[in-house]
Design a protein around this motif. Structure first.
Motif, PDB file in Angstrom:
ATOM      1  N   PRO A  37       0.810  -1.226   0.000  1.00 24.59           N
ATOM      2  CA  PRO A  37       0.000   0.000   0.000  1.00 24.59           C
ATOM      3  C   PRO A  37       0.842   1.275   0.000  1.00 24.59           C
ATOM      4  CG  PRO A  37      -0.882  -1.584   1.560  1.00 24.59           C
ATOM      5  CD  PRO A  37       0.430  -2.139   1.094  1.00 24.59           C
ATOM      6  N   ALA A  38       1.932   1.290   0.767  1.00 28.88           N
ATOM      7  CA  ALA A  38       2.776   2.491   0.822  1.00 28.88           C
ATOM      8  C   ALA A  38       3.387   2.789  -0.538  1.00 28.88           C
ATOM      9  CB  ALA A  38       3.880   2.311   1.865  1.00 28.88           C
ATOM     10  N   GLY A  39       3.844   1.746  -1.214  1.00 28.55           N
ATOM     11  CA  GLY A  39       4.416   1.934  -2.541  1.00 28.55           C
ATOM     12  C   GLY A  39       3.388   2.429  -3.528  1.00 28.55           C
ATOM     13  N   TRP A  40       2.202   1.820  -3.504  1.00 29.66           N
ATOM     14  CA  TRP A  40       1.136   2.237  -4.408  1.00 29.66           C
ATOM     15  C   TRP A  40       0.725   3.691  -4.159  1.00 29.66           C
ATOM     16  CZ3 TRP A  40      -0.958   0.881  -8.800  1.00 29.66           C
ATOM     17  CH2 TRP A  40      -0.853  -0.446  -9.250  1.00 29.66           C
ATOM     18  N   LEU A  41       0.473   4.023  -2.906  1.00 26.12           N
ATOM     19  CA  LEU A  41       0.011   5.373  -2.587  1.00 26.12           C
ATOM     20  C   LEU A  41       1.063   6.421  -2.936  1.00 26.12           C
ATOM     21  CD1 LEU A  41      -1.784   4.742   0.831  1.00 26.12           C
ATOM     22  CD2 LEU A  41      -2.843   5.262  -1.370  1.00 26.12           C
ATOM     23  N   THR A  42       2.322   6.122  -2.621  1.00 24.80           N
ATOM     24  CA  THR A  42       3.392   7.069  -2.923  1.00 24.80           C
ATOM     25  C   THR A  42       3.585   7.220  -4.423  1.00 24.80           C
ATOM     26  OG1 THR A  42       4.516   6.426  -0.881  1.00 24.80           O
ATOM     27  CG2 THR A  42       5.805   7.642  -2.492  1.00 24.80           C
ATOM     28  N   GLY A  43       3.547   6.096  -5.146  1.00 30.13           N
ATOM     29  CA  GLY A  43       3.689   6.156  -6.593  1.00 30.13           C
ATOM     30  C   GLY A  43       2.557   6.913  -7.255  1.00 30.13           C
ATOM     31  N   LEU A  44       1.326   6.680  -6.800  1.00 33.11           N
ATOM     32  CA  LEU A  44       0.179   7.394  -7.359  1.00 33.11           C
ATOM     33  C   LEU A  44       0.232   8.881  -7.028  1.00 33.11           C
ATOM     34  CD1 LEU A  44      -2.686   4.829  -6.641  1.00 33.11           C
ATOM     35  CD2 LEU A  44      -1.711   5.422  -8.878  1.00 33.11           C
ATOM     36  N   ALA A  45       0.667   9.198  -5.806  1.00 35.70           N
ATOM     37  CA  ALA A  45       0.799  10.606  -5.425  1.00 35.70           C
ATOM     38  C   ALA A  45       1.831  11.305  -6.290  1.00 35.70           C
ATOM     39  CB  ALA A  45       1.181  10.709  -3.946  1.00 35.70           C
ATOM     40  N   PHE A  46       2.939  10.613  -6.578  1.00 35.52           N
ATOM     41  CA  PHE A  46       3.973  11.187  -7.445  1.00 35.52           C
ATOM     42  C   PHE A  46       3.417  11.412  -8.844  1.00 35.52           C
ATOM     43  CE2 PHE A  46       7.358  10.829 -10.554  1.00 35.52           C
ATOM     44  CZ  PHE A  46       8.319  11.681 -10.049  1.00 35.52           C
ATOM     45  N   ALA A  47       2.687  10.426  -9.384  1.00 38.34           N
ATOM     46  CA  ALA A  47       2.124  10.554 -10.730  1.00 38.34           C
ATOM     47  C   ALA A  47       1.151  11.725 -10.802  1.00 38.34           C
ATOM     48  CB  ALA A  47       1.419   9.258 -11.130  1.00 38.34           C
ATOM     49  N   PHE A  48       0.288  11.846  -9.797  1.00 41.27           N
ATOM     50  CA  PHE A  48      -0.693  12.933  -9.803  1.00 41.27           C
ATOM     51  C   PHE A  48      -0.013  14.286  -9.658  1.00 41.27           C
ATOM     52  CE2 PHE A  48      -3.448  15.898  -7.491  1.00 41.27           C
ATOM     53  CZ  PHE A  48      -4.536  15.957  -8.363  1.00 41.27           C
ATOM     54  N   ALA A  49       0.964  14.374  -8.749  1.00 39.98           N
ATOM     55  CA  ALA A  49       1.660  15.646  -8.534  1.00 39.98           C
ATOM     56  C   ALA A  49       2.416  16.070  -9.790  1.00 39.98           C
ATOM     57  CB  ALA A  49       2.616  15.525  -7.353  1.00 39.98           C
ATOM     58  N   THR A  50       3.091  15.121 -10.442  1.00 38.55           N
ATOM     59  CA  THR A  50       3.808  15.438 -11.670  1.00 38.55           C
ATOM     60  C   THR A  50       2.853  15.943 -12.739  1.00 38.55           C
ATOM     61  OG1 THR A  50       5.476  13.742 -11.189  1.00 38.55           O
ATOM     62  CG2 THR A  50       5.339  14.521 -13.458  1.00 38.55           C
ATOM     63  N   TRP A  51       1.730  15.238 -12.904  1.00 34.04           N
ATOM     64  CA  TRP A  51       0.738  15.647 -13.891  1.00 34.04           C
ATOM     65  C   TRP A  51       0.184  17.044 -13.588  1.00 34.04           C
ATOM     66  CZ3 TRP A  51      -4.470  16.528 -12.666  1.00 34.04           C
ATOM     67  CH2 TRP A  51      -5.280  16.849 -13.760  1.00 34.04           C
ATOM     68  N   ALA A  52      -0.163  17.299 -12.332  1.00 33.54           N
ATOM     69  CA  ALA A  52      -0.772  18.574 -11.960  1.00 33.54           C
ATOM     70  C   ALA A  52       0.192  19.738 -12.134  1.00 33.54           C
ATOM     71  CB  ALA A  52      -1.274  18.504 -10.514  1.00 33.54           C
ATOM     72  N   VAL A  53       1.411  19.582 -11.610  1.00 36.83           N
ATOM     73  CA  VAL A  53       2.389  20.676 -11.676  1.00 36.83           C
ATOM     74  C   VAL A  53       2.817  20.935 -13.119  1.00 36.83           C
ATOM     75  CG1 VAL A  53       4.710  21.392 -10.991  1.00 36.83           C
ATOM     76  CG2 VAL A  53       3.206  20.281  -9.331  1.00 36.83           C
ATOM     77  N   LEU A  54       3.082  19.866 -13.864  1.00 36.79           N
ATOM     78  CA  LEU A  54       3.524  20.036 -15.243  1.00 36.79           C
ATOM     79  C   LEU A  54       2.407  20.612 -16.107  1.00 36.79           C
ATOM     80  CD1 LEU A  54       5.831  19.671 -17.214  1.00 36.79           C
ATOM     81  CD2 LEU A  54       5.094  17.311 -17.579  1.00 36.79           C
ATOM     82  N   SER A  55       1.173  20.174 -15.891  1.00 42.14           N
ATOM     83  CA  SER A  55       0.045  20.706 -16.662  1.00 42.14           C
ATOM     84  C   SER A  55      -0.115  22.207 -16.429  1.00 42.14           C
ATOM     85  CB  SER A  55      -1.249  19.976 -16.280  1.00 42.14           C
ATOM     86  OG  SER A  55      -1.199  18.620 -16.656  1.00 42.14           O
ATOM     87  N   ARG A  56       0.005  22.606 -15.177  1.00 41.29           N
ATOM     88  CA  ARG A  56      -0.122  24.039 -14.869  1.00 41.29           C
ATOM     89  C   ARG A  56       1.007  24.841 -15.500  1.00 41.29           C
ATOM     90  NH1 ARG A  56       0.099  26.857  -8.858  1.00 41.29           N
ATOM     91  NH2 ARG A  56      -0.353  28.988  -9.558  1.00 41.29           N
ATOM     92  N   ALA A  57       2.228  24.302 -15.402  1.00 41.29           N
ATOM     93  CA  ALA A  57       3.373  25.010 -15.975  1.00 41.29           C
ATOM     94  C   ALA A  57       3.243  25.134 -17.489  1.00 41.29           C
ATOM     95  CB  ALA A  57       4.666  24.285 -15.618  1.00 41.29           C
TER      96      ALA A  57
END
Length: 253
Positions: A37-57
């Protein structure tokens, strides 16, 4: 306006594809090693954060095409997301070191590719350089967390030094001034990932890993210290404040 919306939609599609590939990698890791679960949650959080920050930029930028160099960097970000998930999962059980080393090694090797692609294709941009740098910085942070489990919390200074500088620059604006190009700075920055990878591979005895990582931290401290002193000496020269805080480069295109 319609044309700009078309360009923006294409750019957003690129980031969405990147997030999808990241989730696919997590699924592959989950099926191969039983990612917790920790790996999944951390990996998904990274994917979402990358998508959100890069999309805004990208939305705020003047880019009309994502470009081949940014695609390489996005691929590296996907690998870094995989490494992040494995490191997060390592608090539960020991991750497959071979897999962790392989993902990290490819990410580090590709670090020199995106810059060359950008220059050869004439697609260099401030956003691309910042994206490249942020991916590098986060990989170093994640590796320092992993190695600190074996060598001690002092290793976190390697991954945290750049972020500490960013925080300090908000308090001391003179740290935002541009730095002159430096081959030594680039070399020291590149060595951090290599040293942490070697230490995390488990191939060398503890004293050797301790010496390698200590040397990496010493060289990084020297590099940051030298640049801070240079900025301090030249702080009497007024410089315009950039839109976003400048940071000491950990990688350059």
């Amino acid at each position: 306006m319609a044309l700009n919306n078309t360009y923006d939609a294409r750019l957003q599609q690129e980031t969405a594809v990147g997030a999808g590939v990241q989730i696919l990698l997590l699924a592959l890791l989950g099926s191969a090693i039983g990612l917790g679960p920790a790996g999944w949650l951390t990996g998904l959080a990274f994917a979402f954060a990358t998508w959100a920050v890069l999309s805004r930029a990208l939305h705020r930028s003047s880019l009309r095409d994502f470009g081949p160099a940014n695609r390489v960097t996005l691929g590296r970000a996907t690998l870094v997301g995989g490494v992040t998930a494995l490191v997060a999962d390592s608090f539960r059980s020991t991750p497959p070191v071979t897999l962790l080393v392989a993902l990290t090694a490819v990410a580090l090797l590709l670090d020199g590719v995106d810059g060359k692609v950008a220059r050869r294709t004439g697609t260099s941009s401030a956003l691309g350089a910042r994206f490249d740098m942020e991916v590098d910085a986060f990989l170093i942070l994640v590796l320092s967390v992993y190695v600190s489990l074996e060598l001690g919390p002092w290793v976190l200074l390697i991954g945290g030094m750049r972020y500490g500088f960013v925080a300090a620059a908000r308090v001391a604006p003179w740290l935002n001034a541009p730095l002159p190009p430096s081959f030594a700075r680039k070399t020291v920055a590149a060595l951090q990932g290599v040293c942490l990878l070697v230490a995390g591979s488990g191939l060398l005895p503890y004293p050797a890993d301790l010496g390698i990582v200590s040397s990496a931290l010493g060289s990084l401290t020297w590099s940051f210290g030298r640049d801070v002193l240079w900025l301090r000496r030249n702080s009497r020269i007024p410089v315009p404040a950039p839109a976003e805080p400048r940071v000491l480069e950990l990688a350059a295109r």
